[in-house]
Design an enzyme around this catalytic site. Sequence first.
Site: not given
Length: 596
Positions: A303, A307, A510
């Site tokens: 993640e 990101d 996300s």
Amino acid sequence: MRFHRPYLLSVLSIVPLADRATSLPSLWGNIRVKHTWGTLPANWESLGPPPTGTAIDLYIALKPHSENALIEALYQVSDPGHERYGAHLPREQVAELVAPRQDTLKLVHSWLEHHGVPSSSISTSHGGGWLTITSVPVSQADELLSASYQLYRHTGANATEVILRTVSYALPGVLHEHVQTVAPTTDFTPPRKLLQTLGQHPSEGGATADVNATSRGPVRVLPRTDDFDVTPSFLRWLYRTQGYVPAAMGHNVLGVLGLIDEYPSYADLTQFMINFRLDAIAATFTVQQVNDGGFDPSRPGKEANADIQYAAAMTYPTPHIFYSTGGYMRWVTNGPAPHDAYLVWLNYLLHQEDIPPTISISYGYHETLVPLEYASSLCTLFGQLGLRGVSILVSSGDDGVGGSEYCRDNSGRVRFVPMFPASCPWVTSVGGTVGYNPEVGMYMSGGGFSVHFARPIYQGGVVPPFLGYLGSQYAGLYNPQGRGIPDISAQASRFKYILNAEQRVASGTSMAAPTVAGIISLLNDHLISTGRHRLGFLNLLLYSHGRNGINDITSGSNPGCGTDGFTAIPGWDPVTGMGTPDFMTLQHIIDLLIPV
């Protein structure tokens, strides 16, 4: 100053502090439940009391002296039609708006003193809205809150986290009008990362959406579904940012929240840019460690890496801050880790003099596991950030209308489950799309209606038409008066990224959140570099003048909870919100609204 209980003021004024423990015991009777689950929330099991001698930190949210002052000011500075539009407030003025009444402070301190809490362990957060009490023995916390703290473990697949919670807590009746919530108590809410990893790219077999970086037209015909891999060049072409060069590097920053011990890698970011944006090989980021958050770039997380890589690719050479934030009261070797990551991170930001104009968040909770008063207290902190001039983009979730694990409440009733903090009215929630010619709502796109928060004013003109279209379908499964989710969307399927020097593919909102955050950061750069105010809280702009800069998505659905979910239609819908951003049109709109 107006007091709701005059007799309390008179008592507290005439009784010396040292004598209050014996003069005011009657005030601490009449214990009333503040929040209870009745039974243990689904999918959790008790492991019994923690070891003797365990201590925790308690956080007490105090009600402000004026219940509506913060939101009234937020609406004014965020409404393009208001004379105060863009007049964001500095830290000290926001603190004044949310400060509690003096009788609230006196009363709560007297209650803590009555229970033997030393004043040296009590500190006040920015604005006085929160009290932090450090190193409270669990036995004392049980007495203070009429609670029964135990260790709890989630029973879902691959669940290993253990948290310290109580299924109910209570306060003296006289405190209920002064205390919003106490944490950690009944919030069974470890944050979830929303990235869905699909594996290494070579095994996926998807085509790549190649585009000509200098034109709107594709090099080849793009597929209509999700059988191609997304890259920065495709996103920059699709949302029309490729021609913009940031110019406010000394003043504009994009922040990325990191949770649950996930960190980005500098080496992987460089490799990502070598693969996908050669002019941005120098891209980097700084790290701010919050609440004992760690940082080990040699052990990058999926993640965190994804990101940072897409936020940087969308906005290079804009600087980036990664907030490595520890916490959420999980149990570690020697006791509970630092408390709720969102709470401590939000308080950390609000203490700062300068905050990034744009922040991306790709983590969330199932809203039904967050007690209303605790969710409201956290949401108010997001509102304070908006009033300070911060645009906050939050992933709406990857379970459609609700993951099957949480589709039933404790009574066994089926309910759609939105995600928090995406459901907070003072953030901009980001759903997902897929494909092109046309973009459609992605099946994973989290969307629906908040259980906790009423429909905000800015959605008053767009949500009722969707409800009229829906009719009686799903009646009883959602809250038709609730805040609608999401607000806006972007691509969320099959993003290429780098992890440990290997190319992989991932999906989820996300990925949509840093993509939209990058676009908003470029708009903020455009404003700041020309001497104008930052955008701040976005939703009043997006639902009014900004609608002309959003591509309406009119097909797709988000199934979940054993249903087909909602359907994307013309206008706002709980699959894609208002649609996907068109940077160049939004840039033109804000130039008209905010002249140089």
